[in-house]
Design a protein around this motif. Structure first.
Motif, PDB file in Angstrom:
ATOM      1  N   PRO A  57      41.434  85.909  73.176  1.00  0.00           N
ATOM      2  CA  PRO A  57      41.493  84.533  72.667  1.00  0.00           C
ATOM      3  C   PRO A  57      41.911  84.417  71.199  1.00  0.00           C
ATOM      4  O   PRO A  57      42.224  83.334  70.740  1.00  0.00           O
TER       5      PRO A  57
ATOM      6  N   PHE B 288      54.211  73.841  71.461  1.00  0.00           N
ATOM      7  CA  PHE B 288      53.226  73.670  72.522  1.00  0.00           C
ATOM      8  C   PHE B 288      52.063  72.871  71.987  1.00  0.00           C
ATOM      9  O   PHE B 288      51.466  73.233  70.976  1.00  0.00           O
ATOM     10  N   LYS B 289      51.773  71.756  72.626  1.00  0.00           N
ATOM     11  CA  LYS B 289      50.571  70.986  72.283  1.00  0.00           C
ATOM     12  C   LYS B 289      49.634  71.055  73.473  1.00  0.00           C
ATOM     13  O   LYS B 289      49.984  70.587  74.565  1.00  0.00           O
ATOM     14  N   THR B 290      48.473  71.614  73.236  1.00  0.00           N
ATOM     15  CA  THR B 290      47.505  71.841  74.305  1.00  0.00           C
ATOM     16  C   THR B 290      47.260  70.602  75.142  1.00  0.00           C
ATOM     17  O   THR B 290      46.991  69.532  74.590  1.00  0.00           O
ATOM     18  N   ASN B 291      47.319  70.757  76.449  1.00  0.00           N
ATOM     19  CA  ASN B 291      47.050  69.671  77.384  1.00  0.00           C
ATOM     20  C   ASN B 291      47.882  68.431  77.128  1.00  0.00           C
ATOM     21  O   ASN B 291      47.479  67.325  77.441  1.00  0.00           O
ATOM     22  N   ASP B 292      49.053  68.618  76.519  1.00  0.00           N
ATOM     23  CA  ASP B 292      49.853  67.445  76.227  1.00  0.00           C
ATOM     24  C   ASP B 292      51.337  67.701  76.510  1.00  0.00           C
ATOM     25  O   ASP B 292      51.838  67.274  77.544  1.00  0.00           O
TER      26      ASP B 292
ATOM     27  N   SER C 221      47.090  73.931  79.670  1.00  0.00           N
ATOM     28  CA  SER C 221      46.176  74.183  78.558  1.00  0.00           C
ATOM     29  C   SER C 221      46.594  75.420  77.788  1.00  0.00           C
ATOM     30  O   SER C 221      46.224  75.611  76.640  1.00  0.00           O
ATOM     31  N   ILE C 222      47.315  76.303  78.456  1.00  0.00           N
ATOM     32  CA  ILE C 222      47.647  77.589  77.868  1.00  0.00           C
ATOM     33  C   ILE C 222      48.840  78.114  78.655  1.00  0.00           C
ATOM     34  O   ILE C 222      49.028  77.763  79.818  1.00  0.00           O
TER      35      ILE C 222
ATOM     36  N   THR D 289      46.116  83.103  69.705  1.00  0.00           N
ATOM     37  CA  THR D 289      46.499  81.761  70.133  1.00  0.00           C
ATOM     38  C   THR D 289      48.013  81.593  70.178  1.00  0.00           C
ATOM     39  O   THR D 289      48.557  81.005  71.100  1.00  0.00           O
TER      40      THR D 289
ATOM     41  N   LEU E  73      45.056  84.351  81.403  1.00  0.00           N
ATOM     42  CA  LEU E  73      43.807  83.819  80.850  1.00  0.00           C
ATOM     43  C   LEU E  73      43.383  82.542  81.549  1.00  0.00           C
ATOM     44  O   LEU E  73      42.345  81.988  81.252  1.00  0.00           O
ATOM     45  N   SER E  74      44.197  82.023  82.447  1.00  0.00           N
ATOM     46  CA  SER E  74      43.804  80.814  83.149  1.00  0.00           C
ATOM     47  C   SER E  74      44.377  80.848  84.552  1.00  0.00           C
ATOM     48  O   SER E  74      45.545  81.159  84.740  1.00  0.00           O
ATOM     49  N   GLY E  75      43.559  80.544  85.518  1.00  0.00           N
ATOM     50  CA  GLY E  75      44.058  80.544  86.894  1.00  0.00           C
ATOM     51  C   GLY E  75      44.575  79.191  87.311  1.00  0.00           C
ATOM     52  O   GLY E  75      45.010  79.011  88.428  1.00  0.00           O
ATOM     53  N   GLY E  76      44.523  78.207  86.420  1.00  0.00           N
ATOM     54  CA  GLY E  76      44.897  76.838  86.786  1.00  0.00           C
ATOM     55  C   GLY E  76      46.354  76.743  87.220  1.00  0.00           C
ATOM     56  O   GLY E  76      47.238  77.318  86.594  1.00  0.00           O
TER      57      GLY E  76
END
Lengths: 566, 335, 321
Positions: free
Chosen positions: A186, A206-210, A39-40, A189, A45-48
């Protein structure tokens, strides 16, 4: 003759060069599939996991973990230790040295200021840094010169290799993120989706979630790497489709986390296009016992709190019998195949911390029945065991996931055989793991008798993980149901050991403490019933060389060494 | 009719505001939190800080009003700023997704192309197939064509796309290698070869979806045509000696179109909404995939914005359907 | 007098069970049944549907294997997994060596019940709202805006919220299984009526201006009678289509619900769920998807043909031709 020999020699050297020192970008394009797409690309900014691993192609820490869990320097010249003087004897400071002439992908030099900035970025108030726990207990980060970073801790730090180590805390470029501190994070971007890094690749689009399109970093420190000129990192679909794209259609070269059932693993491998790689880390699928009463007859706010001990699971014999009735090897055979192995430990690895506890591996149904008989739990008219008017009725919940549902059915069959009435429940994963204090179905609230999920710890050190089972980490209405001590386990001796571990630096002693704590939670009390040590399973094409699966760090940790084999 | 349309459009504003509030409350009330996809290794204190940084800890009405302001003022003005280089909302926060920490409209912009090409084409193909099949099936009721059409339509509708999609992949991508199983969103059509690649990667999802869409529309067309074919005016028209083509296609069809128009109009907003399962099976990653991903991640700004745009389209297309009713059957009057 | 009348009505009623509810007057009922009988597709559909219903009602009593039974002896369980059809397991076994025939029979009960009840709820609400909105101009605005609202609501959060708010309460009042069933059919019913409402309304708007309605109104027929006798019979065909599609939709939606953990407990089989679980095994054991897929399709197809036959039989213009 002499000339000929020279020529031959030169030719041999050239050939060797061709093999050993492949040119950067000579192997064309590589396709990587992450069915959960990033996503990023800013890991702060993201723990994923998907975001961390994708960004590890671009951003690098000072040091990383290799496939054996050992530290190795990435941007640093060496790992600071007490022996080489990098780590202070009293463990209150650590000094990192940057490799000389490091460059960002935009050509500007990497300096110690960038390292300090990474710390400042994560520490900035209102930024919501996902990796804040990596930088806890740090008093200051100093930069005496352009290549030296000195991290000073508040107190002696037994494990100083948290900050700037591993894919979770990489170095970001000060020039790029300077205006993005704290609440402004945020608004950046462009930087978040296309960070400038030191890694083998840089972002093209970069395409988010893609999709992430990448190309070789022209300023990567090893001029011969990476072998691939471009890379596509695509997302979407599910694990099975991802495995299929590598193993059956051959559209992709590498697919992450392709956890499919064992039959499919065999069938797909037979296709001959690719193979699965697996490795075992610290991820353990376990059953957690609720030591408090989840009954819905209790008023809201008292359910599953320490005020009411569990009517049946408070009896250690019941917990032990439930564990003995489980055939862990059968679970592995049905659900994970080569990607799992039965375990009795909460901390199954690394070796220094793993207890030699193997007592649970063999199912002992007769023993379990005897244990319950002896403890006074006798079968009633309906075959359900009871004692003092309390029936062995268990509500067993888990998240929605085909393997977990199969496990539920299997375990139910064993427990039913034991004389326990089992009711199954499955909850949507986003609700179960969401931790929303308003929902009754989160795993922290634990409005069930037992529940099953998997958890692990970051890196190689289980200190924080084991400290999660201290009395003060019990989730309750007062803490908005936050806390890691899901079982509501509370033992003063355990808390003492945890405190001791946080003050011990000696590896052997730490290992001993960790093992003791692990045993207290598992074989001594059966509060936690470990089932399966789950490996990571990824699919790789037979034409992709250099893949080494690493469970201690990002899976893409050595993408610079990947090559195309013909 | 014009005044009716204007009145309906005016009335749509409070309706949409109400819808947006209901959606907002609903999504907020739903169990789950924006932290559901963050690994358990991130400790609880850090999670709370992350939620605070997203602004997700604010009271629900504060967030709602903020969203309204961002949706109706900041976002449109941002477009104006981009177009004319002005600085009306410079520095003001746009609608930020919890998942990506970036503007929601950037994501929508990335997703629209593949959604429109794949889902839009599938819908168009579906309608173009379904209406003629429906007409002919009714005209020759119980002929082999009708029987076959009915069979395929009901099969198409009763077998879910999560099954047909995977089946198509197994047959056409794995066994035959005719089509790819993964949609490449970065593909740009510049020449014949890339056009062919685009058609090949669209083939399977379009096939699966259009079968599903065609099933429903053809059933409604057929039943409505049947209803009208038995009417007296058809007998009269035939008695007057009109040709069969004129009778069927001009008189009967026109009178049968009301339910068909309704179904088609109900389906068009769905193109924007995407086809969640099909997009997922073929990795198209359109709006549908974004929506379901956002729902799973409890990404309220994203869910709210997508659903609201969806609601606007529903209201608009239902209005268009209502106006078409009047055109098809002049006896229907709304004043 | 009344006794005789009742007796006369109930006699053909017994012959024409599925039809008689829709057409109470006695002579008409027989007419309709006679017409229905001539429709070959409808009769085949009726026979197949009756067979399916019989099988799932009586089947579990004949085939007494517990659909959720997993052999606690792990070695036996592992040996008996994913077996092809044999005499002991006529449809084979699944990945936990559970008997697929028992699962299909048991699953059919739930799927058919969910499909039928949810469809009835959705068609009832849809037709009601559609007729009211189409007929009464004053109700049109509010009801159609309500429809727009429901169309716009994202289904998944709505279901999650419904289950969270009412799940525990309903389960406590009527028991866990009946409670889950009620919640599911309610959830599916309330979220799928919108398209039939819009379609019916469109039809009613046109019907309302027809001469026969005008004539009925001019002789002073009250609105209620006018709707029941003149409007409703004329919207029957789109309603039939909506009903047939609705059954299929409800069976599939149920599978998605249980997949999301909102439906029945995980060890409860339903056709939709069996199909969903089977997709992973499609290449290795095709029967795992073919059987439930076939069951769903057969049910939907037969309901569709019965609907076709019924519509023809109910239409006085076709009947008697």
């Amino acid at each position: 003759m002499k000339l000929k020999a020279t020529l031959l020699g030169a030719a041999a050297i050239l050939a060797m060069a061709g093999a050993a020192f492949a040119e950067r970008g000579s192997d064309g394009h590589v396709n990587v599939l992450y069915w959960q797409a990033p996503s990023i690309l800013n890991p702060y900014l993201s723990g994923g996991t998907k975001d961390l691993e994708s960004s590890s192609l671009i951003l690098e820490p000072l040091a990383g973990f290799d496939e054996k869990g050992a530290l190795f320097p990435r941007l640093a010249t060496e790992i600071p230790t007490v022996e080489n003087g990098g780590l202070a004897k009293d463990l209150t400071s650590i000094t990192w040295k940057l490799k000389p002439d490091l460059k960002w992908s935009d050509g500007t030099p990497v300096t110690s200021a960038d390292v300090k900035f990474s710390y400042d970025y994560c520490k900035a108030p209102d930024g919501g840094c996902a990796q804040a726990s990596k930088y806890e207990g740090i008093k200051s980060v100093e930069t005496p010169d352009a290549t030296t970073v000195v991290v000073t801790f508040d107190a002696p730090k037994p494990n100083p290799y948290l900050a700037f180590v591993g894919a979770t805390s990489p170095i970001i470029q000060k020039a790029q993120f300077e205006k993005c501190l704290g609440a402004a994070a945020p608004t950046c971007t462009e930087a978040n989706n296309g960070p400038i890094g030191t890694g083998p690749f840089k972002v093209v689009s970069f395409k988010t979630n893609d999709t992430v399109e990448l190309e070789a970093n022209p300023n990567y420190r090893d001029p011969a790497k990476p072998a691939f000129a471009t890379m596509t990192l695509k997302g979407g679909g599910d694990a099975e489709a991802a495995a299929r794209a590598v193993m059956e259609t051959g559209e992709f070269d590498y697919a992450w986390n392709t956890q499919v059932n064992p039959e499919l693993q065999t069938q797909m491998t037979a296709g001959g296009k690719g193979h699965f790689v697996n490795g075992f880390g610290t991820l353990v699928e376990r059953i957690e016992m609720n030591l408090t009463d989840p009954s819905s007859d209790l008023p809201e706010g008292e359910r599953s709190t320490v005020k009411h001990p569990h009517p049946i699971l408070s009896d250690i014999n019941v917990r032990k019998a439930l564990s003995m009735a489980i055939d862990r090897q059968a679970l592995v055979d049905v659900g994970y195949g080569t990607a799992g192995q039965p375990t009795c430990n909460l901390v199954p690895a690394p070796e220094a911390y793993a207890s030699d506890n193997t007592g649970c591996l063999k199912q002992d149904m007769a023993g379990a029945k005897k244990l319950l008989d002896d403890a006074g739990w006798k079968p009633g008219a309906d075959g359900i065991r009871e004692k003092d008017g309390k029936k062995l009725h268990i509500l067993f919940q888990t998240s929605v996931n085909p393997v977990r549902q199969d496990f539920q059915s299997l375990i139910k069959s064993w427990w039913t055989d034991l004389g326990v009435d089992v009711e199954l429940k499955s909850v949507d994963a986003s609700v179960f793991f969401g931790g929303d204090a308003g929902s009754p179905d989160t795993f922290q609230k634990f409005y069930a008798d037992v529940e099953m999920y998997a958890n692990n710890f970051d890196g190689t050190d289980p200190e924080a993980y084991l400290a999660g089972y201290k009395c003060d980490k019990i989730p309750s209405p007062a803490t908005q149901w936050q806390g890691e001590n899901i079982n509501r386990f509370c033992n003063a001796d355990y808390d003492k050991l945890a405190a001791e571990m946080s003050a011990t630096a000696d590896i052997a002693k730490r290992g001993e403490l960790a093992k003791k704590m692990n045993d207290m939670l598992t074989k001594d009390s059966m509060t936690i019933v470990p089932l399966v040590d789950r490996g990571r399973l990824s699919a790789t094409s037979n034409t992709l060389g250099g893949v080494v699966l690493n469970v201690w760090d990002s899976e893409l940790w050595n993408a610079q060494d990947w090559t195309r084999t013909k | 009719m014009l005044t009716y349309a204007l009145r309906r459009l005016l009335l749509a504003i409070p309706t949409l505001l109400l819808i947006s509030l209901v959606i907002f409350l609903l999504v907020d009330l739903a169990p789950g939190s924006p932290m559901s996809e963050i690994p358990l290794t991130v400790p609880p204190e850090v999670r709370l800080k992350m939620i605070a940084a997203m602004g997700a800890d604010q009271p629900v009405f504060v967030r709602y009003v903020l969203w309204l302001r961002q949706f109706f003022w900041v976002e449109p003005m941002h477009q104006v700023d981009l177009l004319f280089g002005s600085h009306i909302v410079e520095g003001q926060q746009r609608i930020i997704s919890y998942q990506t920490r970036g503007p929601v409209f950037t994501v929508i912009g990335e997703r629209i192309p593949q959604t429109l090409t794949v889902i839009g084409t599938a819908y168009l193909v579906g309608v173009l197939i379904a209406v003629p099949i429906g007409i002919y099936s009714a005209y020759r009721q119980y002929s082999w064509f009708d029987q076959l059409g009915t069979f395929i339509a009901m099969l198409g509708y009763s077998v879910p796309t999560f099954f047909t999609g995977v089946l198509m992949i197994v047959i056409f991508a794995i066994k035959l290698h005719w089509f790819p199983s993964i949609y490449n969103t970065s593909l740009k059509v510049t020449d014949w070869a890339s056009l062919l690649a685009q058609i090949r990667q669209m083939a399977l999802p379009v096939l699966v979806l259009s079968l599903f869409n065609a099933a429903e529309i053809s059933r409604y067309t057929r039943s409505s045509m049947l209803e009208n074919l038995g009417q007296d005016y058809v007998r009269t028209a035939r008695a007057k000696g009109m040709g069969e083509g004129t009778v069927v296609l001009k008189h009967v069809l026109r009178n049968s179109l009301i339910p068909v128009v309704t179904v088609i109009a109900l389906g068009i907003p769905g193109i924007f909404g995407g086809a969640i399962i099909t997009e997922n099976v073929f990795k198209v990653n359109g709006i549908g995939a974004a929506l379901i991903g956002a729902i799973h991640a409890n990404d309220l700004p994203m869910v709210q914005t997508l659903t609201f745009i969806f609601a606007v389209l529903i209201v608009v297309f239902n209005l268009i359907a209502d106006i078409l009713y009047g055109v098809l059957d002049p006896r229907i009057r709304y004043d | 007098m009344t006794d005789i009348k009742l007796g006369e009505v109930s006699k053909p009623a017994r012959n024409a069970e599925p039809v008689v509810k829709l057409a109470p007057p006695r002579s008409q009922a027989r007419d309709i049944w006679d017409q229905f009988k001539t429709h070959k597709g409808a009769m085949t559909g009726l026979v197949i549907l009756c067979l399916i219903i019989l099988a799932i009602l009586i089947g579990p009593f004949v085939w007494q294997i517990d659909p959720a039974y997993v052999n606690p002896d792990a070695a036996k369980m592992i040996l008996g997994r994913n077996k092809p059809p044999t005499w002991a397991h006529p449809m084979g076994t699944d990945q936990l060596a559970r008997d697929l025939l028992a699962r299909m029979l048991y699953g059919g009960r739930i799927s058919l019940a969910v499909g039928a009840v949810a469809m009835l709820i959705s068609v009832f609400i849809g037709t009601g709202i559609g007729v009211l909105a189409g007929y009464f101009k004053r109700l049109d605005g509010p009801l159609m805006r309500l429809t727009d609202l429901f169309l716009a609501l994202p289904l998944l959060p709505l279901l999650l919220v419904l289950m969270m708010l009412f799940g525990d309460t309903v389960r406590k009042v009527v028991g866990p299984e009946a409670g889950t069933f009620l919640l599911i059919v309610f959830a599916i019913g309330v979220t799928s009526w919108m398209s039939s409402a819009r379609i019916v309304r469109g039809q009613v708007l046109a019907l309302k201006e027809r001469e026969f309605v005008l004539a009925a109104r001019s002789i002073g027929t009250p609105a209620r009678r006018l709707i029941i006798r003149h409007i409703l019979p004329n919207v029957i065909s789109p309603v039939m289509v909506a009903a047939t599609l609705g059954i299929a939709g409800a069976i599939i939606t149920e599978s998605v619900l249980s997949f999301l953990g909102l439906g029945f407990p995980p060890d409860f089989p339903t056709w939709g769920r069996l199909l969903y679980d089977g997709v992973d095994y499609m290449q290795l054991y095709p029967s795992r998807v073919i059987l439930p897929g076939l069951a769903i399709s057969l049910t939907v197809l037969s309901v569709n043909y019965i609907g076709d036959g019924l519509r023809d039989a109910l239409d006085p213009r076709i009947r008697g031709r």
